[in-house]
Design a protein around this motif. Structure first.
Motif, PDB file in Angstrom:
ATOM      1  N   THR A 292     -28.158  -5.994 -11.186  1.00 36.38           N
ATOM      2  CA  THR A 292     -26.807  -5.419 -11.280  1.00 36.38           C
ATOM      3  C   THR A 292     -25.681  -6.425 -11.031  1.00 36.38           C
TER       4      THR A 292
ATOM      5  N   GLU B 205       1.834  -5.265  -2.771  1.00 39.89           N
ATOM      6  CA  GLU B 205       0.410  -5.549  -2.610  1.00 39.89           C
ATOM      7  C   GLU B 205      -0.354  -4.247  -2.325  1.00 39.89           C
ATOM      8  N   TYR B 206      -1.518  -4.080  -2.931  1.00 43.01           N
ATOM      9  CA  TYR B 206      -2.339  -2.863  -2.750  1.00 43.01           C
ATOM     10  C   TYR B 206      -1.604  -1.584  -3.159  1.00 43.01           C
TER      11      TYR B 206
ATOM     12  N   ALA C 120      -0.341   1.764  -4.396  1.00 44.99           N
ATOM     13  CA  ALA C 120      -1.151   2.836  -4.979  1.00 44.99           C
ATOM     14  C   ALA C 120      -0.295   3.935  -5.589  1.00 44.99           C
TER      15      ALA C 120
ATOM     16  N   LYS D 283     -32.601  -5.901  -7.000  1.00 44.99           N
ATOM     17  CA  LYS D 283     -31.502  -4.996  -7.343  1.00 44.99           C
ATOM     18  C   LYS D 283     -30.255  -5.805  -7.696  1.00 44.99           C
TER      19      LYS D 283
ATOM     20  N   HIS E  44       0.817  -1.234   0.000  1.00 46.82           N
ATOM     21  CA  HIS E  44       0.000   0.000   0.000  1.00 46.82           C
ATOM     22  C   HIS E  44       0.845   1.277   0.000  1.00 46.82           C
TER      23      HIS E  44
ATOM     24  N   LYS F  48      -6.912   1.810 -12.219  1.00 44.36           N
ATOM     25  CA  LYS F  48      -6.784   2.623 -11.000  1.00 44.36           C
ATOM     26  C   LYS F  48      -7.896   2.277 -10.022  1.00 44.36           C
ATOM     27  N   ARG F  49      -8.881   1.502 -10.502  1.00 42.11           N
ATOM     28  CA  ARG F  49     -10.046   1.189  -9.672  1.00 42.11           C
ATOM     29  C   ARG F  49     -10.345  -0.307  -9.708  1.00 42.11           C
ATOM     30  N   PRO F  50      -9.487  -1.133  -9.085  1.00 40.29           N
ATOM     31  CA  PRO F  50      -9.686  -2.580  -9.192  1.00 40.29           C
ATOM     32  C   PRO F  50     -11.028  -3.059  -8.644  1.00 40.29           C
ATOM     33  N   TYR F  51     -11.613  -2.286  -7.732  1.00 36.17           N
ATOM     34  CA  TYR F  51     -12.865  -2.745  -7.127  1.00 36.17           C
ATOM     35  C   TYR F  51     -14.033  -1.823  -7.480  1.00 36.17           C
ATOM     36  N   GLY F  52     -13.904  -1.122  -8.596  1.00 33.72           N
ATOM     37  CA  GLY F  52     -14.904  -0.118  -8.960  1.00 33.72           C
ATOM     38  C   GLY F  52     -16.261  -0.707  -9.322  1.00 33.72           C
TER      39      GLY F  52
ATOM     40  N   HIS G 112      -3.037  -0.663  -7.542  1.00 31.64           N
ATOM     41  CA  HIS G 112      -3.834   0.280  -8.327  1.00 31.64           C
ATOM     42  C   HIS G 112      -3.108   1.586  -8.581  1.00 31.64           C
TER      43      HIS G 112
ATOM     44  N   GLY H 219     -24.312  -6.782  -8.177  1.00 33.22           N
ATOM     45  CA  GLY H 219     -23.391  -6.140  -7.247  1.00 33.22           C
ATOM     46  C   GLY H 219     -23.746  -6.360  -5.785  1.00 33.22           C
ATOM     47  N   VAL H 220     -22.808  -5.951  -4.927  1.00 32.24           N
ATOM     48  CA  VAL H 220     -23.019  -5.975  -3.480  1.00 32.24           C
ATOM     49  C   VAL H 220     -23.918  -4.804  -3.123  1.00 32.24           C
TER      50      VAL H 220
ATOM     51  N   MET I 269     -17.818  -3.408  -8.045  1.00 27.76           N
ATOM     52  CA  MET I 269     -18.282  -4.413  -7.077  1.00 27.76           C
ATOM     53  C   MET I 269     -19.704  -4.182  -6.595  1.00 27.76           C
ATOM     54  N   TYR I 270     -20.174  -2.944  -6.705  1.00 28.97           N
ATOM     55  CA  TYR I 270     -21.372  -2.581  -5.943  1.00 28.97           C
ATOM     56  C   TYR I 270     -22.596  -2.315  -6.806  1.00 28.97           C
ATOM     57  N   ALA I 271     -23.770  -2.542  -6.197  1.00 24.67           N
ATOM     58  CA  ALA I 271     -25.047  -2.225  -6.832  1.00 24.67           C
ATOM     59  C   ALA I 271     -25.464  -0.839  -6.363  1.00 24.67           C
ATOM     60  N   TYR I 272     -25.710   0.063  -7.290  1.00 27.09           N
ATOM     61  CA  TYR I 272     -26.139   1.406  -6.871  1.00 27.09           C
ATOM     62  C   TYR I 272     -27.631   1.606  -7.110  1.00 27.09           C
TER      63      TYR I 272
ATOM     64  N   LEU J  27     -25.075  -1.789  -1.279  1.00 27.54           N
ATOM     65  CA  LEU J  27     -24.477  -0.803  -0.375  1.00 27.54           C
ATOM     66  C   LEU J  27     -25.576  -0.070   0.383  1.00 27.54           C
TER      67      LEU J  27
ATOM     68  N   TYR K 234     -23.943   6.706   0.539  1.00 23.58           N
ATOM     69  CA  TYR K 234     -22.961   6.123  -0.383  1.00 23.58           C
ATOM     70  C   TYR K 234     -23.084   6.667  -1.796  1.00 23.58           C
TER      71      TYR K 234
ATOM     72  N   LYS L 175       2.060   4.698  -1.481  1.00 23.89           N
ATOM     73  CA  LYS L 175       1.275   5.634  -2.283  1.00 23.89           C
ATOM     74  C   LYS L 175       2.102   6.825  -2.695  1.00 23.89           C
TER      75      LYS L 175
ATOM     76  N   HIS M 282     -13.920   1.373   0.783  1.00 21.39           N
ATOM     77  CA  HIS M 282     -13.514   1.917  -0.505  1.00 21.39           C
ATOM     78  C   HIS M 282     -14.170   3.271  -0.674  1.00 21.39           C
TER      79      HIS M 282
ATOM     80  N   THR N 294      -8.607   8.470  -7.943  1.00 20.24           N
ATOM     81  CA  THR N 294      -8.363   7.042  -7.705  1.00 20.24           C
ATOM     82  C   THR N 294      -9.228   6.613  -6.526  1.00 20.24           C
ATOM     83  N   ASP N 295      -9.555   5.336  -6.489  1.00 21.57           N
ATOM     84  CA  ASP N 295     -10.259   4.812  -5.315  1.00 21.57           C
ATOM     85  C   ASP N 295      -9.326   4.910  -4.120  1.00 21.57           C
TER      86      ASP N 295
END
Lengths: 310, 504
Positions: B93, A208-209, A211, B89, A185, A301-305, A235, B95-96, A307-310, B98, B423, A187, B256, B276-277
């Motif tokens: 998608t 690892e990690y 940045a 949802k 990590h 730059k966003r390996p986990y971009g 990343h 996805g996880v 992952m999520y449901a918005y 949030l 979020y 940076k 994140h 960047t994240d």
């Protein structure tokens, strides 16, 4: 809890008689030639073995602290007192496991200090370091340069695990190999771009990690890189390895390429800087400059971009 | 893909009152309201509504009502609407899921099952309006014994006492980072903490340089697994340093901060490149044991010249009392424990709603454990996660805490309505956003006044309750569980809380 400190434990060059340990004053005066024993760097207990002879990185003069028998805080008390007294150069002799050397030497507006260490400093050497230069004549343990901000650490030996973790600036040069999770990590921010140069090889989870910043692994022993999971979760930043590496050794967030023109200029410069610090390796210069390198950079730059449901 | 999720809220507009000023359109960052030129009327897309009530409060004609949508699936105790909508949802998608804010699930709220004592006849109560009442609290290690030397007026304490910090009331603002919340919200907390005499916590987003000289003295600065924004000046400008190991809303996982929220100022404060994240790993990679934790605690003590207390924040989980004991032995000066209902700017919903234990049970067990081991004095204990009112604060202290952290309560004071859309970064109340237009809705001078008002009001209430119990210093209540009784609790719950049932 520590008792009251005894100022006489500290040898300070600004004291009236410029009191220095016998071997140092002898050297300064250009007298005696070191006897055979003084060339034995492996014997930290031998006073005559200390800052002399073949180590060209040595800093002549400076306040000497004998760390024999000192606990971590006792040693850092003494170093801090030296800083507050205006000492610019400190020599720690017989270091044996004392942690956080250099960490307590923060003071707003403090100029960069030179700290030279003989022996084996303990974990977290130079943690949160903010601008000082640390030179170690020997091996170091885990956590070197943890969350370091500015400054330089040079290790004439090998280093343990998590070297340069979360480091954001400054440079670390290690002559030999390093342990696991180096530059974890790490940076960068604007002009703060940390650099880690390793003469030997690194163990698993290098970068690892990661940045930001630059890691260069020279493999001077020509053993080949054995490390696995290099750059997992990376990343940002770049890792350069001399020689080659199997794709199976890389984390899935990393891509491999040949260094470009700019990279070559950077590598040339870093090798030059490395060899200045370890002149005993100067003979390898041509070989290193001519070597092949591989460059590892993050795929995203966003390996986990996603992952999520918005 | 067409979404099969029905709107959660219904927008009701009283057309007689609405004068089509389009204020609601400007207020809503989610884009619910818009003006339809053809029909010459304001229309509402209910599927986008978060139920945050911003448009309702700011409608000059009071023409709007936002209420839960009356349309419903066939009622089902197992397949609740939330379960079905979340599932859809995810089907749409992959996805996880949030969410933001603390868990809204109906776990038992023990605060509401405990009652306080009051003096009657034999032990007179105290009137705080006429008699001094001490809420001031020192946070940090207390020595095992005090050695005093000297005679007469020349008395000196010989024992070396570790660094303590002082708060005027045992209520601190919980860790909320600049990045998670807006600059204005962050600054409001800082201003209120300094005005009132308590502390705010920077979270792990760093402390903007220009705030350090004015507000550093009221800051608890965090060192978390991402190590963002940390340099020696950051550590040394603060009153205390906190190692964040865990958070009640998401024990065991990292965080994140999505690139969308990493604006140039956020990037500068975290000291990372813009866009960047900002990834905070789940563990600190230099802490795999109590010994490693001790190493970081002492690294921070070294970095701050042993002048500042070092806090360790953990989430309340199973066996944490033993962990807390290890933390004290590792050298921590303060332990902060965050319970199941602790808030967050973003967490996977499944973690928020399924991991951790309620803070009430946690305070009691850790206090008892540390007392049993004879090390309770070595550190202070801060409780966090679901403190809603002064009653909760005083019960937390009676259970054994030295003080509390409030996060959600502070945000509500600034306007938050717990819509749980933190979020998305589109907070209409200007709190959880980096959009300058939205963030500008918070005026730190006004918002900080709301916060100090809250602290003043709670302090007055705490003094009233203390006086009622015949106690004139909050210190005398700490861990004094005899002043609590349980109502409607099972035997095991009373045992864990260490209190008797009401009537006993």
């Amino acid at each position: 809890m520590t008792g009251p400190r005894n100022p006489s434990d500290i040898d300070h060059p600004s004291s009236a008689d410029q009191k220095l340990p016998s071997h140092l004053s002898a050297r300064t005066a250009g007298q005696g030639i070191p006897d055979e024993g003084s060339l034995e760097r492996s014997d930290p207990g031998d006073e005559a073995a200390s800052p002399t002879a073949e180590t060209s990185n040595q800093v002549c003069g400076g306040a000497v602290v004998d760390a024999t028998g000192l606990k971590t805080k006792e040693l850092s008390d003494r170093l801090r007192d030296l800083m507050l007294a205006g000492t610019g150069r400190m020599i720690v002799k017989n270091a044996c496991g004392q942690r956080y050397i250099g960490t307590r030497l923060y003071r707003p507006g403090q100029a960069s200090l030179q700290i030279e260490i003989f022996g084996t400093p303990g974990n977290d050497l130079g943690a949160f370091l903010s601008g000082h230069r640390i030179l170690v004549h020997g091996n170091v343990q885990d956590g070197v340069g943890n969350t370091m901000d500015r400054g330089e650490i040079v290790v004439e030996g090998r280093a343990g695990d998590v070297l340069g973790m979360s480091m954001r600036g400054g440079r670390i040069f290690v002559r030999d190999g390093v342990g696991y999770r180096t530059a974890l990590h790490m940076k960068e921010y604007l002009d703060q771009k940390p650099v880690v140069v390793i003469g030997g090889t690194a163990q698993d989870f290098l970068g690892e990690y990661m940045a930001g910043g630059i890691v260069l692994v020279l493999d001077l022993g020509n053993r080949g890189h054995q490390s696995n999971f290099i750059g997992t979760g990376m990343h940002g930043g770049a890792i350069f390895l001399r020689g080659s590496v199997n794709l199976t050794q890389l984390g899935k967030e990393v891509e491999i390429s040949a260094p470009g023109e700019e990279d070559h200029a950077l590598l040339e410069n870093l090798i030059h800087e490395f060899l200045i610090r370890f002149p005993e390796l100067a003979a390898r210069q041509e070989e290193l400059q001519k070597s092949q390198f591989v460059k590892l950079t993050p795929v995203s730059k966003r390996p986990y971009g996603k992952m999520y449901a918005y | 893909m067409k979404s099969f999720i029905p709107p959660e809220f219904q927008v009701y507009r009283d057309e007689d009152r609405c004068d089509q000023c389009r204020g609601c359109e400007r207020q809503c960052s989610f884009g619910v309201h818009s003006y339809d030129q053809d029909r010459d009327s304001i229309i509402s897309d209910e599927s986008k509504c978060a139920g945050c009530q911003r448009c309702v409060i700011f409608c000059p004609m009071d023409a709007l009502t936002i209420r839960p949508s009356p349309s419903s699936y066939r009622p089902n105790s197992s397949w609740t609407r939330e379960k079905m909508d979340d599932l859809k949802k995810q089907a749409e998608t992959g996805g996880v899921i949030l969410t933001g804010c603390g868990s809204d699930k109906p776990f038992r709220i023990y605060w509401d099952h405990m009652v306080l004592n009051a003096s009657q006849v034999t032990n007179p109560s105290i009137d705080p309006l006429r008699e001094p009442m001490e809420l001031r609290t020192f946070l940090g290690p207390k020595p095992d014994f005090l050695k005093i030397s000297g005679e007469g007026k020349d008395v000196a304490i010989e024992t070396e006492i570790g660094p303590n910090v002082v708060v005027e009331a045992p209520i601190l603002f919980s860790a909320m980072s600049y990045g998670a919340i807006s600059y204005q919200a962050f600054k409001s907390l800082a201003m209120a903490a300094c005005d009132f005499g308590t502390f705010f916590n920077t979270g792990e987003g760093g402390l903007p340089k220009e705030l350090r000289s004015d507000y550093g003295r009221c800051a608890v600065v965090q060192v978390a697994s991402g190590r963002y924004g940390i340099d020696a000046e950051y550590l040394n400008c603060a009153a205390a340093v906190e190692i964040k190991v865990g958070q009640g809303a998401k024990p065991g996982i990292g965080g994140h901060l999505p690139a969308e929220k990493v604006s140039s100022l956020v990037a500068e404060t975290r000291m990372i490149p813009e866009g960047t994240d900002a990834i905070s790993p789940a563990p600190h990679h230099d802490i795999y044991s109590i010994e490693d934790l001790s190493m970081l605690i002492y690294a921070l003590k070294e970095a701050t010249n042993y002048e500042k207390p070092i806090s360790v924040k953990i989430a309340a989980v199973h066996n944490f009392a033993a962990i807390a004991s290890g933390i004290v032995r590792a050298g921590a000066d303060i332990i902060a424990i965050d319970g199941l209902r602790g808030g967050t700017g973003a967490a996977p919903k499944t973690i928020r709603d399924n991991v951790g234990i309620p803070i009430e049970l946690a305070i009691s067990s850790v206090d008892r454990r540390l007392r049993d081991e004879g090390i309770r004095n070595s550190c202070s204990l801060l409780a966090a996660g679901g403190i809603r009112c002064s009653g909760d604060v005083i019960k937390a202290i009676a259970l054994g805490a030295d003080g509390v952290y409030i996060g959600t309560a502070a945000l509500i004071a600034m306007g938050c309505t717990l819509c749980q859309k933190c979020y998305t970064g589109r907070c209409n109340w200007g709190i959880c956003t980096q959009d300058p237009r939205l963030a500008g809705r918070i005026n730190p001078h006004i918002a900080s006044r709301r916060l100090t008002n809250l602290l003043r009001a709670w302090s007055a209430e705490i003094k009233e309750m203390l006086g009622g119990m015949g106690i004139n210093a909050i210190e005398s209540l700490r861990g004094n569980r005899d002043h609590l009784r349980g109502v409607g609790l099972y035997e095991w719950e009373l045992d864990v809380l260490g209190i008797k049932g009401a009537g006993e």
